[in-house]
Design an enzyme around this catalytic site. Structure first.
Site, mmCIF file in Angstrom:
data_model
loop_
_atom_site.group_PDB
_atom_site.id
_atom_site.type_symbol
_atom_site.label_atom_id
_atom_site.label_comp_id
_atom_site.label_asym_id
_atom_site.label_seq_id
_atom_site.Cartn_x
_atom_site.Cartn_y
_atom_site.Cartn_z
ATOM 1 N N CYS A 1 -0.350 15.032 -5.624
ATOM 2 C CA CYS A 1 -0.920 14.353 -6.789
ATOM 3 C C CYS A 1 -2.093 13.459 -6.402
ATOM 4 C CB CYS A 1 0.159 13.498 -7.463
ATOM 5 S SG CYS A 1 -0.421 12.604 -8.911
ATOM 6 N N CYS B 1 -3.693 12.029 -9.366
ATOM 7 C CA CYS B 1 -3.915 11.291 -10.615
ATOM 8 C C CYS B 1 -2.978 10.095 -10.752
ATOM 9 C CB CYS B 1 -3.752 12.214 -11.816
ATOM 10 S SG CYS B 1 -2.041 12.653 -12.223
ATOM 11 N N LYS C 1 0.867 -1.182 0.000
ATOM 12 C CA LYS C 1 0.000 0.000 0.000
ATOM 13 C C LYS C 1 0.898 1.225 0.000
ATOM 14 C CE LYS C 1 -3.359 -0.063 2.971
ATOM 15 N NZ LYS C 1 -4.113 0.041 4.241
ATOM 16 N N CYS D 1 2.357 16.880 -7.038
ATOM 17 C CA CYS D 1 1.876 17.126 -8.402
ATOM 18 C C CYS D 1 2.995 17.746 -9.225
ATOM 19 C CB CYS D 1 0.675 18.075 -8.339
ATOM 20 S SG CYS D 1 0.110 18.651 -9.959
#
Ligand code: FES
Length: 74
Positions: free
Chosen positions: A40, A42, A23, A51
């Site tokens: 981030c 995405c 994880k 990011c």
């Protein structure tokens, strides 16, 4: 899913980040954040957990609308 789409149909969003870990969890001390930090969401950044703007290309290629979470001091 067809084989060509399997990656996107798997439900996985993490393609590259610390795949050897069960994880991916990051702890950031708030004292180490200057005025603000963008994290981030995405999973495409090359500077995890921050990011790097890669969400722009991801959104363009997929029609998605993801972006970072920005933590800032008042
Ligand atoms: Fe992932 Fe910006 S690069 S949210």
């Amino acid at each position: 899913c067809p084989a060509a789409q399997r990656k996107s149909c798997s439900g996985r969003c993490n393609d590259n980040i610390r795949k050897h870990e069960a994880k991916v969890v990051d702890m950031i001390d708030i004292e180490n954040i200057a005025d603000k930090a963008a994290f981030c969401r995405c999973w495409k950044t090359k500077n995890w957990p921050y990011c790097d703007g890669s969400h722009g290309e991801h959104n363009k290629n997929t029609g998605d609308n993801v972006g970072p979470v920005v933590i800032k001091r008042k």
